[in-house]
Design a protein around this motif. Structure first.
Motif, short mmCIF file in Angstrom:
data_model
loop_
_atom_site.label_atom_id
_atom_site.label_comp_id
_atom_site.label_asym_id
_atom_site.label_seq_id
_atom_site.Cartn_x
_atom_site.Cartn_y
_atom_site.Cartn_z
N GLY A 4 0.77 -1.29 -0.10
CA GLY A 4 -0.01 -0.13 -0.03
C GLY A 4 0.93 1.15 -0.06
O GLY A 4 2.01 1.33 0.39
N GLY A 5 0.35 2.31 -0.45
CA GLY A 5 1.05 3.62 -0.52
C GLY A 5 0.32 4.57 -1.44
O GLY A 5 -0.64 4.36 -1.76
N ALA A 6 1.38 5.63 -1.76
CA ALA A 6 0.57 6.90 -2.43
C ALA A 6 0.54 6.26 -4.09
O ALA A 6 -0.35 6.88 -4.66
N THR A 7 1.41 5.47 -4.65
CA THR A 7 1.18 5.02 -6.06
C THR A 7 1.50 3.47 -6.42
O THR A 7 1.85 3.02 -5.00
N VAL A 8 1.20 2.99 -7.57
CA VAL A 8 1.48 1.60 -7.51
C VAL A 8 2.94 1.38 -7.48
O VAL A 8 3.69 0.40 -6.90
#
Length: 120
Positions: free
Chosen positions: A98-102
């Protein structure tokens, strides 16, 4: 901070199916871009599938397009990877991210992984 726990891996024959699940805890899950990655023995980690925070947009590696499907349920804090028509080359440890972008970044959070083994 979000914690991720994968489940659903196992041993399956070629052509079979598995559904991986990723349970997330933490308040930022619904705003996170989620993804599945895998690492096969002796190989680099590679992207498998990703999904936007809303679930509207999905992304797949060419090697799994048409066979794998990623989805999420923000009400349950869950991400899924439905894997069909499995091949021996799909054998790997699968990780939820999980995070801000892939694209992986140092600020991402990862699960511990779940083993998928596809026999020929």
């Amino acid at each position: 901070q979000v914690q991720l726990v994968e489940s659903g891996g196992g041993l399956v024959q070629a052509g079979g199916s598995l559904r991986l699940s990723c349970a997330a805890s933490g308040r930022t899950f619904s705003s996170s871009v989620m993804g599945w990655f895998r690492r096969a023995p002796g190989k680099e980690r590679e992207f498998v599938a990703g999904i936007s925070s809303s679930g509207i947009s999905t992304y797949y590696a060419d090697s799994v397009k048409g066979r794998f499907s990623i989805s999420r349920d923000n009400a349950k804090n869950m991400v899924y990877l439905q894997m069909n028509s499995l091949k021996p080359d799909d054998t790997a440890v699968y990780y939820c991210k999980g995070g801000a972008t892939v694209t992986p970044k140092p600020t991402d959070y990862w699960g511990q992984g779940t083993q998928v083994t596809v026999s020929s």
